[in-house]
Scaffold this motif. Structure first.
Motif, PDB file in Angstrom:
ATOM      1  N   SER A 140       0.714  -1.262  -0.376  1.00  0.00           N
ATOM      2  CA  SER A 140      -0.154   0.333   0.509  1.00  0.00           C
ATOM      3  C   SER A 140       0.610   1.164   0.308  1.00  0.00           C
ATOM      4  O   SER A 140       2.182   1.110  -0.001  1.00  0.00           O
ATOM      5  CB  SER A 140      -0.942   0.007   1.480  1.00  0.00           C
ATOM      6  N   PHE A 141       0.201   2.436   0.119  1.00  0.00           N
ATOM      7  CA  PHE A 141       1.263   4.060  -0.310  1.00  0.00           C
ATOM      8  C   PHE A 141       0.354   4.339   0.197  1.00  0.00           C
ATOM      9  O   PHE A 141       0.728   5.920  -0.568  1.00  0.00           O
ATOM     10  CB  PHE A 141       1.177   3.704  -2.048  1.00  0.00           C
ATOM     11  N   VAL A 142      -0.630   4.425   1.399  1.00  0.00           N
ATOM     12  CA  VAL A 142      -0.581   5.351   1.790  1.00  0.00           C
ATOM     13  C   VAL A 142      -0.168   6.018   3.370  1.00  0.00           C
ATOM     14  O   VAL A 142      -1.044   6.707   3.501  1.00  0.00           O
ATOM     15  CB  VAL A 142      -2.412   4.766   2.398  1.00  0.00           C
ATOM     16  N   VAL A 183       6.100   5.356   3.381  1.00  0.00           N
ATOM     17  CA  VAL A 183       6.542   6.067   2.037  1.00  0.00           C
ATOM     18  C   VAL A 183       8.099   6.854   2.264  1.00  0.00           C
ATOM     19  O   VAL A 183       9.068   6.406   1.215  1.00  0.00           O
ATOM     20  CB  VAL A 183       5.430   6.223   1.336  1.00  0.00           C
ATOM     21  N   THR A 184       7.734   7.870   2.817  1.00  0.00           N
ATOM     22  CA  THR A 184       9.087   8.476   3.225  1.00  0.00           C
ATOM     23  C   THR A 184      10.683   7.367   3.567  1.00  0.00           C
ATOM     24  O   THR A 184      11.052   8.112   3.467  1.00  0.00           O
ATOM     25  CB  THR A 184       8.755   9.818   4.106  1.00  0.00           C
ATOM     26  N   ARG A 185      10.370   6.930   4.436  1.00  0.00           N
ATOM     27  CA  ARG A 185      11.890   5.786   5.059  1.00  0.00           C
ATOM     28  C   ARG A 185      12.485   5.093   3.343  1.00  0.00           C
ATOM     29  O   ARG A 185      13.191   5.078   3.553  1.00  0.00           O
ATOM     30  CB  ARG A 185      10.799   5.192   6.239  1.00  0.00           C
ATOM     31  N   GLY A 218      15.334   5.783   2.241  1.00  0.00           N
ATOM     32  CA  GLY A 218      16.626   4.677   1.977  1.00  0.00           C
ATOM     33  C   GLY A 218      16.881   3.977   0.756  1.00  0.00           C
ATOM     34  O   GLY A 218      18.237   4.127  -0.074  1.00  0.00           O
ATOM     35  N   MET A 219      15.991   4.651  -0.353  1.00  0.00           N
ATOM     36  CA  MET A 219      16.232   5.002  -1.487  1.00  0.00           C
ATOM     37  C   MET A 219      17.399   5.547  -2.127  1.00  0.00           C
ATOM     38  O   MET A 219      18.187   5.607  -3.082  1.00  0.00           O
ATOM     39  CB  MET A 219      15.464   4.839  -2.572  1.00  0.00           C
ATOM     40  N   ILE A 220      17.104   6.745  -1.346  1.00  0.00           N
ATOM     41  CA  ILE A 220      18.491   8.216  -1.994  1.00  0.00           C
ATOM     42  C   ILE A 220      19.619   7.311  -1.559  1.00  0.00           C
ATOM     43  O   ILE A 220      20.633   7.314  -2.346  1.00  0.00           O
ATOM     44  CB  ILE A 220      17.640   8.987  -0.968  1.00  0.00           C
ATOM     45  N   GLY A 233       9.583  11.398  -1.220  1.00  0.00           N
ATOM     46  CA  GLY A 233       9.099  12.421  -0.632  1.00  0.00           C
ATOM     47  C   GLY A 233       8.474  13.321  -0.098  1.00  0.00           C
ATOM     48  O   GLY A 233       7.496  14.017   0.568  1.00  0.00           O
ATOM     49  N   LEU A 234       8.351  13.972  -1.252  1.00  0.00           N
ATOM     50  CA  LEU A 234       7.968  14.949  -1.182  1.00  0.00           C
ATOM     51  C   LEU A 234       6.513  15.356  -1.387  1.00  0.00           C
ATOM     52  O   LEU A 234       5.243  15.607  -1.309  1.00  0.00           O
ATOM     53  CB  LEU A 234       8.367  16.282  -2.330  1.00  0.00           C
ATOM     54  N   LEU A 235       5.670  14.295  -2.279  1.00  0.00           N
ATOM     55  CA  LEU A 235       4.354  14.082  -2.211  1.00  0.00           C
ATOM     56  C   LEU A 235       3.286  13.622  -0.865  1.00  0.00           C
ATOM     57  O   LEU A 235       2.531  13.936  -0.660  1.00  0.00           O
ATOM     58  CB  LEU A 235       4.359  12.043  -2.882  1.00  0.00           C
TER      59      LEU A 235
END
Length: 347
Positions: free
Chosen positions: A62-64, A69-71, A75-77, A276-278
């Motif tokens: 899920s993406f809610v 999502v920000t974590r 990690g991807m950055i 992250g900004l989303l």
């Protein structure tokens, strides 16, 4: 060497290693070696996109949740920065091999010129070709010619000696014909030349040639011994040429990989930041809930594009390196008991 079992092994053992590309499925070879690396990276990205989409539709991901999502985005950055740093280090390692003083540059140039001159002398050419494929074609023709001359030189020998030598030369000539057909349909590029070189099993032929020379040293005429030595030298030249083309290809391939990774690294980092900004707004995601999963999945795919490039390039380079991981007649592809015969004193 006169038994039917030994004859069968002598004819088939080398070809077994030389046909690696035909042992697996055609699709597997296409993915590992033949396909363009950018295309494979794009296919990997598309697979990841649809995989995440299916998992979302099934309710597994899920993406809610903004915190989760920000974590993941953080990690991807960090992972992208680490990957780009690693690629830059690889590129620096490659560049370090290109830096040389005047003395080393002169020595490197002289070694290449001497090798090309040796090939021209051995093959009878006025000058060795500059095209990798034409260069290998010239050496293949020389190997086939030497094998034919060796077979003719043992016509008047004992049946056991003649049979063993002819079995060997027949296997060499058959392999030469197969590789020559491949080279005829090969373009100028170094990569295709590397593929042709890896398909030819000169290591096994050097091994068998050395065994025959030692086993029948007293039975071979001076002419036959000389022809066997000439074939041995041609095989050695082919091996050296294949190693040189492989080294050149790997340098170019890793340099291309470094360049593409840097190109993909910038949008990858920007996409991770945008994810992250989303979710930065205190009221929740800044776009509609219906479009949020698709946008997030698309951004994740962009973030993972450097990783897709890494996978696609490493698959090819490691496959080629593994298949050519030998130094002369040392055969790591086979266990000792699987050889055509044991080369020991008194055998």
């Amino acid at each position: 060497m006169g038994s039917s079992e030994s004859d069968e092994t002598l004819e088939t053992y080398g070809a077994e290693i030389g046909t690696r590309s035909r042992s697996g499925s055609r699709f597997r070879e296409w993915v590992l070696i033949e396909a363009d690396r950018v295309l494979i990276a794009a296919i990997i990205s598309v697979v990841v996109f649809f995989l995440l989409l299916v998992l979302h539709r099934l309710g597994i991901v899920s993406f809610v949740n903004p915190n989760s999502v920000t974590r993941v985005a953080s990690g991807m950055i960090a992972g992208t920065f680490s990957l780009v740093t690693l690629v830059v280090s690889i590129n620096q390692l490659i560049l370090s091999q290109e830096f040389a003083s005047a003395g080393k540059a002169q020595e490197r140039l002289d070694s290449v010129i001497d090798f090309r001159r040796t090939v021209a002398d051995e093959t009878g050419a006025t000058a060795s070709p500059v095209s990798p494929t034409k260069f290998l074609e010239l050496l293949i023709e020389s190997i086939a010619r030497d094998a034919e001359a060796l077979a003719a030189a043992v016509d008047d020998h004992d049946e056991a000696v003649r049979r063993a030598i002819v079995l060997y030369t027949n296997a060499v000539q058959a392999e030469c014909e197969r590789i020559d057909e491949t080279l005829e349909h090969t373009s100028f590029g170094t990569f295709r030349a590397v593929l042709a070189a890896t398909a030819y099993d000169e290591d096994w032929q050097l091994h068998v040639g050395a065994h025959l020379r030692n086993a029948y040293d007293d039975s071979l005429s001076p002419t036959a011994t000389e022809r066997l030595e000439e074939l041995h030298e041609s095989l050695k030249l082919f091996h050296v040429a294949g190693e040189q083309f492989k080294t050149t290809y790997l340098q170019r391939e890793l340099t291309r990989f470094s360049q593409l990774t840097v190109y993909a690294g910038v949008p990858s980092i920007l996409s991770a930041i945008f994810i992250g900004l989303l979710y930065a707004d205190v009221t929740g995601p800044s776009i509609s809930i219906a479009a949020l999963p698709y946008v997030t999945i698309g951004l994740i795919v962009v973030v993972l594009s450097p990783l897709a490039l890494l996978v696609s390039f490493i698959l090819r380079t490691t496959t080629i390196t593994r298949r050519t991981a030998s130094a002369g007649p040392m055969l790591p592809q086979k266990a000792p008991e699987e050889g055509p015969f044991d080369v020991i004193d008194g055998d």
